[in-house]
Motif scaffolding. Sequence first.
Motif, PDB file in Angstrom:
ATOM      1  N   SER A  61     -14.753  61.509  53.631  1.00 38.80           N
ATOM      2  CA  SER A  61     -14.663  62.964  53.673  1.00 38.80           C
ATOM      3  C   SER A  61     -13.462  63.418  52.850  1.00 38.80           C
ATOM      4  CB  SER A  61     -14.514  63.432  55.116  1.00 38.80           C
ATOM      5  OG  SER A  61     -13.324  62.893  55.662  1.00 38.80           O
ATOM      6  N   GLY A  62     -13.310  64.695  52.730  1.00 39.42           N
ATOM      7  CA  GLY A  62     -12.205  65.247  51.960  1.00 39.42           C
ATOM      8  C   GLY A  62     -12.663  65.610  50.560  1.00 39.42           C
ATOM      9  N   SER A  63     -11.756  66.204  49.829  1.00 43.26           N
ATOM     10  CA  SER A  63     -12.123  66.621  48.477  1.00 43.26           C
ATOM     11  C   SER A  63     -12.155  65.408  47.547  1.00 43.26           C
ATOM     12  CB  SER A  63     -11.123  67.658  47.958  1.00 43.26           C
ATOM     13  OG  SER A  63      -9.821  67.113  47.946  1.00 43.26           O
ATOM     14  N   ARG A  64     -12.998  65.510  46.543  1.00 43.47           N
ATOM     15  CA  ARG A  64     -13.117  64.433  45.567  1.00 43.47           C
ATOM     16  C   ARG A  64     -11.845  64.365  44.726  1.00 43.47           C
ATOM     17  NH1 ARG A  64     -15.960  64.296  41.358  1.00 43.47           N
ATOM     18  NH2 ARG A  64     -16.005  66.509  40.998  1.00 43.47           N
ATOM     19  N   CYS A  65     -11.574  63.183  44.228  1.00 40.45           N
ATOM     20  CA  CYS A  65     -10.460  63.004  43.298  1.00 40.45           C
ATOM     21  C   CYS A  65     -10.837  63.715  42.000  1.00 40.45           C
ATOM     22  CB  CYS A  65     -10.218  61.518  43.055  1.00 40.45           C
ATOM     23  SG  CYS A  65      -8.852  61.215  41.914  1.00 40.45           S
ATOM     24  N   ARG A  66      -9.919  64.499  41.468  1.00 38.86           N
ATOM     25  CA  ARG A  66     -10.235  65.251  40.257  1.00 38.86           C
ATOM     26  C   ARG A  66     -10.059  64.429  38.991  1.00 38.86           C
ATOM     27  NH1 ARG A  66      -6.795  70.437  41.193  1.00 38.86           N
ATOM     28  NH2 ARG A  66      -5.443  68.899  42.136  1.00 38.86           N
ATOM     29  N   LEU A  67      -9.525  63.207  39.138  1.00 38.89           N
ATOM     30  CA  LEU A  67      -9.394  62.324  37.984  1.00 38.89           C
ATOM     31  C   LEU A  67     -10.552  61.335  37.980  1.00 38.89           C
ATOM     32  CD1 LEU A  67      -5.562  61.526  38.069  1.00 38.89           C
ATOM     33  CD2 LEU A  67      -6.757  63.091  36.548  1.00 38.89           C
ATOM     34  N   SER A  68     -11.108  61.103  36.821  1.00 37.90           N
ATOM     35  CA  SER A  68     -12.204  60.136  36.687  1.00 37.90           C
ATOM     36  C   SER A  68     -11.648  58.722  36.885  1.00 37.90           C
ATOM     37  CB  SER A  68     -12.824  60.254  35.296  1.00 37.90           C
ATOM     38  OG  SER A  68     -11.897  59.806  34.322  1.00 37.90           O
ATOM     39  N   PRO A  69     -12.515  57.748  37.133  1.00 41.04           N
ATOM     40  CA  PRO A  69     -12.031  56.366  37.260  1.00 41.04           C
ATOM     41  C   PRO A  69     -11.238  55.920  36.016  1.00 41.04           C
ATOM     42  CG  PRO A  69     -14.269  56.507  38.064  1.00 41.04           C
ATOM     43  CD  PRO A  69     -13.944  57.846  37.469  1.00 41.04           C
ATOM     44  N   ARG A  70     -11.690  56.318  34.843  1.00 47.15           N
ATOM     45  CA  ARG A  70     -10.980  55.969  33.606  1.00 47.15           C
ATOM     46  C   ARG A  70      -9.604  56.627  33.571  1.00 47.15           C
ATOM     47  NH1 ARG A  70      -8.962  53.041  30.201  1.00 47.15           N
ATOM     48  NH2 ARG A  70      -8.889  53.656  28.035  1.00 47.15           N
ATOM     49  N   SER A  71      -9.527  57.879  33.997  1.00 52.57           N
ATOM     50  CA  SER A  71      -8.243  58.580  34.032  1.00 52.57           C
ATOM     51  C   SER A  71      -7.296  57.950  35.053  1.00 52.57           C
ATOM     52  CB  SER A  71      -8.452  60.061  34.366  1.00 52.57           C
ATOM     53  OG  SER A  71      -9.175  60.698  33.345  1.00 52.57           O
ATOM     54  N   GLU A  73      -7.214  54.795  35.791  1.00 49.88           N
ATOM     55  CA  GLU A  73      -6.702  53.587  35.128  1.00 49.88           C
ATOM     56  C   GLU A  73      -5.570  53.943  34.163  1.00 49.88           C
ATOM     57  OE1 GLU A  73      -9.808  51.362  33.200  1.00 49.88           O
ATOM     58  OE2 GLU A  73     -11.055  51.369  35.013  1.00 49.88           O
ATOM     59  N   LYS A  74      -5.770  55.019  33.402  1.00 46.50           N
ATOM     60  CA  LYS A  74      -4.731  55.453  32.462  1.00 46.50           C
ATOM     61  C   LYS A  74      -3.468  55.861  33.204  1.00 46.50           C
ATOM     62  CE  LYS A  74      -7.512  57.222  28.608  1.00 46.50           C
ATOM     63  NZ  LYS A  74      -7.848  58.436  27.856  1.00 46.50           N
ATOM     64  N   LEU A  75      -3.632  56.589  34.320  1.00 53.29           N
ATOM     65  CA  LEU A  75      -2.476  57.019  35.100  1.00 53.29           C
ATOM     66  C   LEU A  75      -1.705  55.806  35.626  1.00 53.29           C
ATOM     67  CD1 LEU A  75      -0.723  59.192  36.421  1.00 53.29           C
ATOM     68  CD2 LEU A  75      -2.331  59.195  38.349  1.00 53.29           C
ATOM     69  N   ALA A  76      -2.427  54.805  36.127  1.00 52.28           N
ATOM     70  CA  ALA A  76      -1.766  53.587  36.617  1.00 52.28           C
ATOM     71  C   ALA A  76      -0.980  52.922  35.480  1.00 52.28           C
ATOM     72  CB  ALA A  76      -2.793  52.630  37.206  1.00 52.28           C
ATOM     73  N   ALA A  77      -1.550  52.911  34.288  1.00 53.50           N
ATOM     74  CA  ALA A  77      -0.859  52.316  33.134  1.00 53.50           C
ATOM     75  C   ALA A  77       0.400  53.125  32.793  1.00 53.50           C
ATOM     76  CB  ALA A  77      -1.790  52.250  31.931  1.00 53.50           C
ATOM     77  N   TYR A  78       0.301  54.453  32.833  1.00 52.68           N
ATOM     78  CA  TYR A  78       1.469  55.299  32.572  1.00 52.68           C
ATOM     79  C   TYR A  78       2.561  55.029  33.603  1.00 52.68           C
ATOM     80  CZ  TYR A  78      -1.521  58.156  29.488  1.00 52.68           C
ATOM     81  OH  TYR A  78      -2.354  58.606  28.498  1.00 52.68           O
ATOM     82  N   ILE A 103       0.646  64.108  35.425  1.00 55.82           N
ATOM     83  CA  ILE A 103      -0.804  64.347  35.479  1.00 55.82           C
ATOM     84  C   ILE A 103      -1.146  65.636  34.737  1.00 55.82           C
ATOM     85  CG2 ILE A 103      -2.735  64.888  37.020  1.00 55.82           C
ATOM     86  CD1 ILE A 103      -1.379  63.011  39.092  1.00 55.82           C
ATOM     87  N   GLY A 104      -0.335  66.668  34.946  1.00 52.85           N
ATOM     88  CA  GLY A 104      -0.562  67.928  34.237  1.00 52.85           C
ATOM     89  C   GLY A 104      -0.445  67.776  32.738  1.00 52.85           C
ATOM     90  N   ARG A 105       0.576  67.035  32.291  1.00 50.29           N
ATOM     91  CA  ARG A 105       0.792  66.842  30.850  1.00 50.29           C
ATOM     92  C   ARG A 105      -0.316  66.009  30.208  1.00 50.29           C
ATOM     93  NH1 ARG A 105       7.146  65.037  30.777  1.00 50.29           N
ATOM     94  NH2 ARG A 105       8.033  67.074  31.290  1.00 50.29           N
ATOM     95  N   LYS A 106      -0.685  64.922  30.846  1.00 51.13           N
ATOM     96  CA  LYS A 106      -1.617  63.974  30.233  1.00 51.13           C
ATOM     97  C   LYS A 106      -3.088  64.335  30.423  1.00 51.13           C
ATOM     98  CE  LYS A 106       1.544  61.103  28.785  1.00 51.13           C
ATOM     99  NZ  LYS A 106       1.761  60.789  27.385  1.00 51.13           N
ATOM    100  N   PHE A 107      -3.420  64.919  31.589  1.00 54.13           N
ATOM    101  CA  PHE A 107      -4.833  65.150  31.904  1.00 54.13           C
ATOM    102  C   PHE A 107      -5.189  66.630  32.046  1.00 54.13           C
ATOM    103  CE2 PHE A 107      -3.497  61.066  33.757  1.00 54.13           C
ATOM    104  CZ  PHE A 107      -4.274  60.213  32.989  1.00 54.13           C
ATOM    105  N   HIS A 108      -4.182  67.507  31.950  1.00 53.38           N
ATOM    106  CA  HIS A 108      -4.383  68.956  32.058  1.00 53.38           C
ATOM    107  C   HIS A 108      -5.055  69.334  33.387  1.00 53.38           C
ATOM    108  CE1 HIS A 108      -3.066  69.114  27.943  1.00 53.38           C
ATOM    109  NE2 HIS A 108      -3.972  68.207  27.647  1.00 53.38           N
ATOM    110  N   ILE A 109      -4.614  68.670  34.455  1.00 54.43           N
ATOM    111  CA  ILE A 109      -5.110  68.940  35.805  1.00 54.43           C
ATOM    112  C   ILE A 109      -3.896  69.165  36.687  1.00 54.43           C
ATOM    113  CG2 ILE A 109      -6.308  67.955  37.799  1.00 54.43           C
ATOM    114  CD1 ILE A 109      -8.025  66.357  35.838  1.00 54.43           C
ATOM    115  N   THR A 110      -3.948  70.212  37.504  1.00 53.74           N
ATOM    116  CA  THR A 110      -2.832  70.522  38.385  1.00 53.74           C
ATOM    117  C   THR A 110      -2.986  69.786  39.711  1.00 53.74           C
ATOM    118  OG1 THR A 110      -2.699  72.722  37.406  1.00 53.74           O
ATOM    119  CG2 THR A 110      -1.583  72.403  39.516  1.00 53.74           C
TER     120      THR A 110
END
Length: 190
Positions: A61-71, A73-78, A103-110
């Motif tokens: 339950s809860g809201s979905r993650c707004r980052l894709s699985p690929r994103s 992975e990129k965030l973990a690398a950053y 996250i805001g800078r790299k993926f343009h998501i707040t």
Amino acid sequence: MTPTGRRRRESVRMQAAELFEQQIKPSEVAGRLRVSVKSAYQWHQLWRDGGVQALASRGPSGSRCRLSPRSLEKLAAYLEEGPAAHGWVEDQVWTASRVATLIGRKFHITYSVSGATRLMHRLGFSPQVPARRVAERDEQAVAVWKEATWAEVKGRGRPAGAMSASRTRPASPAGRPGDGPGAGEGSPRS
């Protein structure tokens, strides 16, 4: 709820569906499966309306993650690269606020700070809370201020017994009349 907890809960719901098919009442199902009677009745209603499929899990339950699985992975690398690689050179800690900014800078998501904290935990990181002290702090000036200015500002305090600490009884116990409440406290009661 953990994935193990979700699987157990779904397993119990499927067992409940089997018992409902055998015409066992929800109150008895609750006792057999060690769940609340309220849950058993809710499951029974779902089962009557939609069958076994209605009791199947719909995922977490809860809201979905707004980052894709690929994103993700990129965030973990950053995050592995460290804060200095992304402009925070004063210390090497990832705070939740910094991760939300990244996250805001790299993926343009707040993301909120609490949302960034949950995301960090999901990726196996923990946000750090650095002890901040101003780099230009002059310890000697702080000591002088504490001795001179703070003593002046703080003031001396009230003299003992000057006022009552109670807002409802402004007078001290010594000022009570002899026949009023509390009179004769020294003598034992009969």
